[in-house]
Design a protein around this motif. Structure first.
Motif, PDB file in Angstrom:
ATOM      1  N   GLY A  31       0.917  -1.345   0.068  1.00  0.00           N
ATOM      2  CA  GLY A  31       0.064  -0.046  -0.027  1.00  0.00           C
ATOM      3  C   GLY A  31       0.752   1.199   0.035  1.00  0.00           C
ATOM      4  O   GLY A  31       0.555   2.228  -0.842  1.00  0.00           O
ATOM      5  N   SER A  32       1.932   1.246   0.656  1.00  0.00           N
ATOM      6  CA  SER A  32       2.607   2.424   0.858  1.00  0.00           C
ATOM      7  C   SER A  32       3.281   2.644  -0.660  1.00  0.00           C
ATOM      8  O   SER A  32       3.375   3.934  -0.872  1.00  0.00           O
ATOM      9  N   ALA A  33       3.633   1.716  -1.167  1.00  0.00           N
ATOM     10  CA  ALA A  33       4.439   1.777  -2.480  1.00  0.00           C
ATOM     11  C   ALA A  33       3.349   2.561  -3.526  1.00  0.00           C
ATOM     12  O   ALA A  33       3.971   3.657  -4.218  1.00  0.00           O
ATOM     13  N   VAL A  34       2.237   2.370  -3.405  1.00  0.00           N
ATOM     14  CA  VAL A  34       1.137   2.976  -4.344  1.00  0.00           C
ATOM     15  C   VAL A  34       1.108   4.571  -3.684  1.00  0.00           C
ATOM     16  O   VAL A  34       1.011   5.396  -4.524  1.00  0.00           O
ATOM     17  N   VAL A  35       0.619   4.603  -2.535  1.00  0.00           N
ATOM     18  CA  VAL A  35       0.519   6.133  -2.070  1.00  0.00           C
ATOM     19  C   VAL A  35       1.687   7.057  -2.304  1.00  0.00           C
ATOM     20  O   VAL A  35       1.669   8.208  -2.671  1.00  0.00           O
ATOM     21  N   LEU A  36       2.667   6.436  -2.005  1.00  0.00           N
ATOM     22  CA  LEU A  36       4.038   7.333  -2.388  1.00  0.00           C
ATOM     23  C   LEU A  36       4.251   7.798  -3.719  1.00  0.00           C
ATOM     24  O   LEU A  36       4.759   8.896  -4.111  1.00  0.00           O
ATOM     25  N   ASP A  37       4.044   6.744  -4.720  1.00  0.00           N
ATOM     26  CA  ASP A  37       4.031   6.981  -6.059  1.00  0.00           C
ATOM     27  C   ASP A  37       2.991   8.227  -6.353  1.00  0.00           C
ATOM     28  O   ASP A  37       3.564   9.111  -7.180  1.00  0.00           O
ATOM     29  N   PHE A  38       1.822   8.161  -5.913  1.00  0.00           N
ATOM     30  CA  PHE A  38       0.847   9.301  -6.176  1.00  0.00           C
ATOM     31  C   PHE A  38       1.242  10.441  -5.432  1.00  0.00           C
ATOM     32  O   PHE A  38       1.303  11.441  -6.081  1.00  0.00           O
ATOM     33  N   PHE A  39       1.743  10.277  -4.232  1.00  0.00           N
ATOM     34  CA  PHE A  39       2.122  11.624  -3.651  1.00  0.00           C
ATOM     35  C   PHE A  39       3.174  12.399  -4.431  1.00  0.00           C
ATOM     36  O   PHE A  39       3.290  13.675  -4.387  1.00  0.00           O
ATOM     37  N   ARG A  40       4.207  11.451  -4.721  1.00  0.00           N
ATOM     38  CA  ARG A  40       5.372  12.215  -5.734  1.00  0.00           C
ATOM     39  C   ARG A  40       4.769  12.685  -7.036  1.00  0.00           C
ATOM     40  O   ARG A  40       5.264  13.813  -7.468  1.00  0.00           O
ATOM     41  N   ARG A  41       3.805  12.112  -7.499  1.00  0.00           N
ATOM     42  CA  ARG A  41       3.576  12.490  -9.144  1.00  0.00           C
ATOM     43  C   ARG A  41       2.323  13.436  -8.809  1.00  0.00           C
ATOM     44  O   ARG A  41       1.958  14.219  -9.918  1.00  0.00           O
ATOM     45  N   GLY A  42       1.439  13.325  -7.936  1.00  0.00           N
ATOM     46  CA  GLY A  42       0.253  14.101  -7.849  1.00  0.00           C
ATOM     47  C   GLY A  42      -0.859  13.119  -8.119  1.00  0.00           C
ATOM     48  O   GLY A  42      -0.875  12.346  -8.888  1.00  0.00           O
ATOM     49  N   VAL A  43      -2.130  13.823  -7.800  1.00  0.00           N
ATOM     50  CA  VAL A  43      -3.157  12.989  -7.833  1.00  0.00           C
ATOM     51  C   VAL A  43      -4.438  13.985  -7.817  1.00  0.00           C
ATOM     52  O   VAL A  43      -4.445  14.750  -7.383  1.00  0.00           O
ATOM     53  N   SER A  63      -4.192   1.773  -3.460  1.00  0.00           N
ATOM     54  CA  SER A  63      -3.693   0.988  -2.270  1.00  0.00           C
ATOM     55  C   SER A  63      -4.346  -0.036  -1.802  1.00  0.00           C
ATOM     56  O   SER A  63      -3.794  -0.934  -1.401  1.00  0.00           O
ATOM     57  N   GLU A  64      -5.612   0.210  -1.482  1.00  0.00           N
ATOM     58  CA  GLU A  64      -6.569  -0.929  -0.830  1.00  0.00           C
ATOM     59  C   GLU A  64      -6.495  -2.332  -1.715  1.00  0.00           C
ATOM     60  O   GLU A  64      -6.240  -3.132  -1.342  1.00  0.00           O
ATOM     61  N   GLN A  65      -6.306  -2.000  -2.998  1.00  0.00           N
ATOM     62  CA  GLN A  65      -6.358  -3.279  -3.953  1.00  0.00           C
ATOM     63  C   GLN A  65      -5.100  -4.027  -3.639  1.00  0.00           C
ATOM     64  O   GLN A  65      -5.011  -5.184  -3.502  1.00  0.00           O
ATOM     65  N   VAL A 130       0.040  -3.184  12.103  1.00  0.00           N
ATOM     66  CA  VAL A 130       1.092  -2.318  11.573  1.00  0.00           C
ATOM     67  C   VAL A 130       0.504  -0.989  11.050  1.00  0.00           C
ATOM     68  O   VAL A 130      -0.467  -0.963  10.350  1.00  0.00           O
ATOM     69  N   VAL A 131       1.084  -0.065  11.447  1.00  0.00           N
ATOM     70  CA  VAL A 131       0.768   1.503  10.767  1.00  0.00           C
ATOM     71  C   VAL A 131       2.060   2.081  10.320  1.00  0.00           C
ATOM     72  O   VAL A 131       3.037   2.027  11.123  1.00  0.00           O
ATOM     73  N   VAL A 132       2.172   2.748   9.259  1.00  0.00           N
ATOM     74  CA  VAL A 132       3.327   3.238   8.620  1.00  0.00           C
ATOM     75  C   VAL A 132       3.029   4.496   7.844  1.00  0.00           C
ATOM     76  O   VAL A 132       1.913   4.713   7.361  1.00  0.00           O
ATOM     77  N   ASN A 133       3.943   5.528   8.277  1.00  0.00           N
ATOM     78  CA  ASN A 133       3.823   6.725   7.602  1.00  0.00           C
ATOM     79  C   ASN A 133       4.931   6.706   6.510  1.00  0.00           C
ATOM     80  O   ASN A 133       6.216   6.773   6.839  1.00  0.00           O
ATOM     81  N   PRO A 134       4.529   6.151   5.275  1.00  0.00           N
ATOM     82  CA  PRO A 134       5.656   6.138   4.200  1.00  0.00           C
ATOM     83  C   PRO A 134       6.488   7.046   3.794  1.00  0.00           C
ATOM     84  O   PRO A 134       7.677   6.855   3.349  1.00  0.00           O
ATOM     85  N   VAL A 135       6.030   8.179   4.033  1.00  0.00           N
ATOM     86  CA  VAL A 135       7.061   9.547   3.782  1.00  0.00           C
ATOM     87  C   VAL A 135       8.139   9.497   4.705  1.00  0.00           C
ATOM     88  O   VAL A 135       9.140   9.913   4.432  1.00  0.00           O
ATOM     89  N   ARG A 136       7.682   9.453   6.148  1.00  0.00           N
ATOM     90  CA  ARG A 136       8.683   9.721   7.080  1.00  0.00           C
ATOM     91  C   ARG A 136       9.474   8.252   7.404  1.00  0.00           C
ATOM     92  O   ARG A 136      10.607   8.409   8.076  1.00  0.00           O
TER      93      ARG A 136
END
Length: 278
Positions: A31-43, A63-65, A130-136
């Motif tokens: 899930g983190s890989a997905v949201v990080l990609d969108f965070f960097r590219r914009g959504v 991410s949920e998928q 598990v809880v992760v802040n992928p940016v940090r």
């Protein structure tokens, strides 16, 4: 390991874990890989259910998928309850409760404070989370009876004995009417108890982890979904804290008010939150 050193989820680390916790890490990574990609590219963000400030994006959905695929690859017979597309029964013997992107509004405004949250429940009880802040690169996790950790460092709630020596975290639901007024009334009542301050960071899963880490003595919100508190609630409990609904009752696997504390301050916090409860 120092406090500031980023935690890397290595294959050797995951290989030493229980199968459920290992899968939770792998699902959080996916899930983190997905949201990080969108965070960097914009959504592009969309309104959810017609509420202007309740947002959703392709990042949440994809991410949920990714999280669900990872879980079902390991445990194909398990149920999944998620915020976007998965609606597994809360009565399932083996249930995963997932939030693919907690803190969507932060994410939408490019504030790097959001999380992916994964919890595994067996017979209605949280077993690991598990809880992760992928940016940090902030990883929090716990197993029932095994303690709670942040990037390998064991977590412990603070020892504050009175509201006058602690910091309080708060969350606001999207309601701008009676629920907002109740939240503001409780904030006022906490200030009357001379708390050191009120903080609103906008990601409940991370707020609960911050209580577990001793940063807050109290966190409350009048309306949360189970995917908001499933993993963070276990992490808090394993760090010595207490979590209930806003009236002091055991949390259901359902939408609920939430009060989370270092345990010592729970009665005092409940007194305030219950007084203003809708």
């Amino acid at each position: 390991m120092s406090f500031s050193e980023p935690f890397v989820v290595t294959p050797s680390f995951k290989g030493s874990l229980d199968a459920h916790l290992r899968t939770a890490f792998e699902a959080a990574e996916a899930g983190s890989a997905v949201v990080l990609d969108f965070f960097r590219r914009g959504v592009e963000m969309r309104q959810k259910e017609g509420v202007a400030c309740d947002l959703v994006s392709d990042a949440d959905v994809q991410s949920e998928q990714a999280v669900a695929r990872t879980i079902l690859a390991a445990f194909p017979g398990h149920a999944i309850l998620g915020e976007e597309e998965n609606s597994g029964s809360v009565d399932a013997e083996d249930l995963w409760i997932i939030d693919p992107l907690d803190g969507t509004n932060n994410f939408a405004h490019r504030i790097p404070h959001f999380a992916v949250s994964i919890a595994y429940y067996h017979h209605g009880q949280a077993v690991c989370g598990v809880v992760v802040n992928p940016v940090r690169g902030d990883w929090y996790w716990a197993t029932r009876g095994g303690g709670a950790f942040h990037n390998g460092r064991r977590l412990q709630v603070n020892a504050h004995q009175s509201l006058a020596e602690t910091m309080v975290g708060v969350g606001f639901y999207y309601d701008r009417g009676a629920m907002m007024e109740a939240t503001l009334a409780s904030i006022k009542d906490f200030f009357k108890q001379q708390v050191h301050g009120i903080r609103r960071f906008g990601a409940a899963a991370l707020d609960l982890c911050q209580v577990a880490d001793g940063l807050f003595g109290v966190f409350f919100e009048y309306y949360l979904s189970p995917w908001d508190f499933a993993a963070g609630g276990l992490i808090l409990e394993e760090a010595g804290g207490k979590i209930t609904d806003g009236k002091g009752n055991r949390l259901p696997i359902a939408k609920s008010s939430v009060v989370a504390t270092n345990a010592r301050l729970h009665d005092a916090a409940i007194e305030i939150v219950r007084h203003n409860h809708l």
